[in-house]
Design a protein around this motif. Structure first.
Motif, PDB file in Angstrom:
ATOM      1  N   LEU A 165      23.306  28.721   7.620  1.00  0.00           N
ATOM      2  CA  LEU A 165      23.169  30.282   7.203  1.00  0.00           C
ATOM      3  C   LEU A 165      22.969  30.997   8.551  1.00  0.00           C
ATOM      4  O   LEU A 165      22.865  32.286   8.455  1.00  0.00           O
ATOM      5  N   SER A 166      23.348  30.479   9.734  1.00  0.00           N
ATOM      6  CA  SER A 166      23.790  31.114  10.975  1.00  0.00           C
ATOM      7  C   SER A 166      24.712  32.153  10.749  1.00  0.00           C
ATOM      8  O   SER A 166      25.927  31.634  10.143  1.00  0.00           O
ATOM      9  N   LYS A 167      24.731  33.378  11.406  1.00  0.00           N
ATOM     10  CA  LYS A 167      25.838  34.324  11.328  1.00  0.00           C
ATOM     11  C   LYS A 167      26.439  34.232  12.738  1.00  0.00           C
ATOM     12  O   LYS A 167      27.124  35.153  13.073  1.00  0.00           O
ATOM     13  N   ASN A 168      26.017  33.352  13.623  1.00  0.00           N
ATOM     14  CA  ASN A 168      26.552  33.525  14.987  1.00  0.00           C
ATOM     15  C   ASN A 168      27.709  32.641  15.142  1.00  0.00           C
ATOM     16  O   ASN A 168      27.907  31.754  15.724  1.00  0.00           O
ATOM     17  N   LEU A 169      28.794  33.456  14.384  1.00  0.00           N
ATOM     18  CA  LEU A 169      30.216  32.609  14.398  1.00  0.00           C
ATOM     19  C   LEU A 169      31.117  33.475  15.082  1.00  0.00           C
ATOM     20  O   LEU A 169      30.979  34.424  15.615  1.00  0.00           O
ATOM     21  N   TYR A 170      32.197  32.543  15.688  1.00  0.00           N
ATOM     22  CA  TYR A 170      33.289  33.097  16.408  1.00  0.00           C
ATOM     23  C   TYR A 170      34.774  32.580  15.758  1.00  0.00           C
ATOM     24  O   TYR A 170      34.854  31.508  15.582  1.00  0.00           O
ATOM     25  N   LYS A 171      35.449  33.797  15.424  1.00  0.00           N
ATOM     26  CA  LYS A 171      36.944  33.233  14.838  1.00  0.00           C
ATOM     27  C   LYS A 171      37.896  32.978  15.877  1.00  0.00           C
ATOM     28  O   LYS A 171      38.120  33.545  17.006  1.00  0.00           O
ATOM     29  N   PHE A 172      38.276  31.706  16.047  1.00  0.00           N
ATOM     30  CA  PHE A 172      39.114  31.215  17.200  1.00  0.00           C
ATOM     31  C   PHE A 172      40.339  30.917  16.734  1.00  0.00           C
ATOM     32  O   PHE A 172      41.434  30.630  17.518  1.00  0.00           O
ATOM     33  N   LEU A 173      40.693  30.896  15.543  1.00  0.00           N
ATOM     34  CA  LEU A 173      42.247  30.684  15.034  1.00  0.00           C
ATOM     35  C   LEU A 173      42.351  31.331  13.730  1.00  0.00           C
ATOM     36  O   LEU A 173      41.794  31.301  12.952  1.00  0.00           O
ATOM     37  N   ASP A 174      43.450  32.261  13.878  1.00  0.00           N
ATOM     38  CA  ASP A 174      43.896  33.014  12.697  1.00  0.00           C
ATOM     39  C   ASP A 174      45.183  32.862  12.587  1.00  0.00           C
ATOM     40  O   ASP A 174      46.030  33.481  13.278  1.00  0.00           O
ATOM     41  N   LEU A 175      45.886  32.284  11.428  1.00  0.00           N
ATOM     42  CA  LEU A 175      47.093  32.116  10.922  1.00  0.00           C
ATOM     43  C   LEU A 175      47.571  32.864  10.088  1.00  0.00           C
ATOM     44  O   LEU A 175      48.552  32.673   9.496  1.00  0.00           O
ATOM     45  N   GLY A 176      46.814  34.275   9.890  1.00  0.00           N
ATOM     46  CA  GLY A 176      47.174  35.256   9.006  1.00  0.00           C
ATOM     47  C   GLY A 176      47.335  34.905   7.480  1.00  0.00           C
ATOM     48  O   GLY A 176      46.416  34.029   6.941  1.00  0.00           O
ATOM     49  N   LEU A 177      48.303  35.266   6.679  1.00  0.00           N
ATOM     50  CA  LEU A 177      48.069  35.116   5.200  1.00  0.00           C
ATOM     51  C   LEU A 177      49.134  33.837   4.832  1.00  0.00           C
ATOM     52  O   LEU A 177      50.249  33.936   5.449  1.00  0.00           O
ATOM     53  N   GLN A 178      48.703  33.050   4.177  1.00  0.00           N
ATOM     54  CA  GLN A 178      49.563  31.748   3.918  1.00  0.00           C
ATOM     55  C   GLN A 178      49.368  31.497   2.293  1.00  0.00           C
ATOM     56  O   GLN A 178      48.191  31.715   1.892  1.00  0.00           O
ATOM     57  N   PRO A 179      50.402  30.825   1.781  1.00  0.00           N
ATOM     58  CA  PRO A 179      50.328  30.355   0.412  1.00  0.00           C
ATOM     59  C   PRO A 179      49.620  28.830   0.575  1.00  0.00           C
ATOM     60  O   PRO A 179      49.410  28.309   1.373  1.00  0.00           O
ATOM     61  N   PRO A 180      48.964  28.491  -0.554  1.00  0.00           N
ATOM     62  CA  PRO A 180      48.138  27.302  -0.696  1.00  0.00           C
ATOM     63  C   PRO A 180      49.215  26.013  -0.398  1.00  0.00           C
ATOM     64  O   PRO A 180      50.310  26.201  -0.919  1.00  0.00           O
ATOM     65  N   SER A 181      48.499  24.966   0.220  1.00  0.00           N
ATOM     66  CA  SER A 181      49.350  23.746   0.479  1.00  0.00           C
ATOM     67  C   SER A 181      49.668  22.957  -0.902  1.00  0.00           C
ATOM     68  O   SER A 181      48.781  23.224  -1.930  1.00  0.00           O
ATOM     69  N   ASP A 182      50.516  22.076  -0.795  1.00  0.00           N
ATOM     70  CA  ASP A 182      50.573  21.124  -1.888  1.00  0.00           C
ATOM     71  C   ASP A 182      51.109  21.934  -3.204  1.00  0.00           C
ATOM     72  O   ASP A 182      50.881  21.259  -4.303  1.00  0.00           O
ATOM     73  N   GLN A 183      51.514  22.955  -3.226  1.00  0.00           N
ATOM     74  CA  GLN A 183      52.165  23.732  -4.242  1.00  0.00           C
ATOM     75  C   GLN A 183      53.684  23.743  -4.362  1.00  0.00           C
ATOM     76  O   GLN A 183      54.179  24.741  -3.597  1.00  0.00           O
ATOM     77  N   PHE A 184      54.450  22.822  -4.405  1.00  0.00           N
ATOM     78  CA  PHE A 184      55.731  22.591  -4.425  1.00  0.00           C
ATOM     79  C   PHE A 184      56.468  23.229  -5.670  1.00  0.00           C
ATOM     80  O   PHE A 184      56.383  22.655  -6.697  1.00  0.00           O
ATOM     81  N   LEU A 185      57.286  24.205  -5.457  1.00  0.00           N
ATOM     82  CA  LEU A 185      57.842  25.127  -6.569  1.00  0.00           C
ATOM     83  C   LEU A 185      59.071  24.215  -6.958  1.00  0.00           C
ATOM     84  O   LEU A 185      60.011  23.976  -6.133  1.00  0.00           O
ATOM     85  N   ASP A 186      59.166  24.352  -8.239  1.00  0.00           N
ATOM     86  CA  ASP A 186      60.594  23.739  -8.728  1.00  0.00           C
ATOM     87  C   ASP A 186      61.619  25.160  -9.069  1.00  0.00           C
ATOM     88  O   ASP A 186      61.080  26.292  -8.853  1.00  0.00           O
ATOM     89  N   LYS A 187      62.776  24.765  -9.620  1.00  0.00           N
ATOM     90  CA  LYS A 187      63.712  25.887  -9.456  1.00  0.00           C
ATOM     91  C   LYS A 187      63.165  27.005 -10.545  1.00  0.00           C
ATOM     92  O   LYS A 187      63.653  27.914 -10.209  1.00  0.00           O
ATOM     93  N   LYS A 188      62.559  26.581 -11.397  1.00  0.00           N
ATOM     94  CA  LYS A 188      62.108  27.573 -12.571  1.00  0.00           C
ATOM     95  C   LYS A 188      61.238  28.562 -11.931  1.00  0.00           C
ATOM     96  O   LYS A 188      60.838  29.836 -12.216  1.00  0.00           O
ATOM     97  N   LYS A 189      60.349  28.074 -10.933  1.00  0.00           N
ATOM     98  CA  LYS A 189      59.405  28.759 -10.327  1.00  0.00           C
ATOM     99  C   LYS A 189      59.655  29.786  -9.076  1.00  0.00           C
ATOM    100  O   LYS A 189      58.866  30.295  -8.609  1.00  0.00           O
ATOM    101  N   ILE A 190      60.718  29.218  -8.381  1.00  0.00           N
ATOM    102  CA  ILE A 190      60.998  29.728  -7.153  1.00  0.00           C
ATOM    103  C   ILE A 190      60.973  30.974  -7.153  1.00  0.00           C
ATOM    104  O   ILE A 190      60.726  31.813  -5.896  1.00  0.00           O
TER     105      ILE A 190
END
Length: 199
Positions: A44-69
């Motif tokens: 529950l410590s709030k002594n945090l530091y953000k060291f990596l930020d990759l912005g906004l990304q889609p979830p992994s492992d969701q591969f779209l088929d042609k109907k959903k592309i």
């Protein structure tokens, strides 16, 4: 430590994100499907530091088929904090697990011979270290298709898997690895203790 650190960061990121060409997708950000984490969940410590930020990304492992592309793709914040007090790492945001694991989750545990050998050797080392017998129950949380549990089963222990992905559970159960389709919470713990006993 550096190798462990690198592995941890890769695992955090790979379990969350896959990069897709955003110019061909309709995108949006749904803030009601993730939670901002502003404290370290273990202490529950709030002594945090953000060291990596990759912005906004889609979830992994969701591969779209042609109907959903052409359908809307929801993007989520992907960044990692470190706790200045203990050095552990965690994501700055937690995505609704139903989004990550309950929409035809495609990943299956390694079925290569090297992967099978690794799981068997691990199961054997655990069996020997804790002197497990046929009376002992081994539970794997996030058991996937049951590759690890199959190794324990072949060594004579009772086994039970718990996994949130329905399609993955069907595969495991079809291979005679009893697997409960559930997230691991207090309710499923109570159910397991009542029906299967303690692990």
């Amino acid at each position: 430590f550096n190798n462990l650190f690198s592995f941890s960061i890769c695992w955090i990121v790979e379990s969350y994100v896959t990069f897709l060409p955003s110019n061909i997708l309709s995108t949006s950000v749904h803030t009601n499907s993730w939670n901002n984490i502003d404290l370290w969940l273990l202490t529950l410590s709030k002594n945090l530091y953000k060291f990596l930020d990759l912005g906004l990304q889609p979830p992994s492992d969701q591969f779209l088929d042609k109907k959903k592309i052409s359908e809307e793709t929801i993007f989520y914040p992907l960044a990692v904090n470190t706790c200045k007090s203990c050095g552990f790492k965690q994501l700055t945001h937690v995505v609704d697990p139903n989004v990550l694991y309950q929409q035809d989750y495609p990943y299956e545990s390694s079925l290569t011979q090297s992967g099978l050998d690794h799981f068997y050797e691990f199961a054997l080392s655990v069996k020997n270290r804790f002197k497990l017998t046929s009376n002992d129950l081994v539970i794997d949380v996030g058991s996937n298709v049951g590759v690890l549990l199959n190794s324990f089963k072949s060594l004579g222990t009772k086994v039970l898997g718990v996994d949130p992905a329905e399609n993955i559970c069907r595969i495991a159960n079809s291979r005679n690895i009893m697997t409960l389709n559930s997230f691991f919470d207090s309710n499923i713990c109570d159910f397991i203790k009542k029906k299967h006993g303690k692990a």
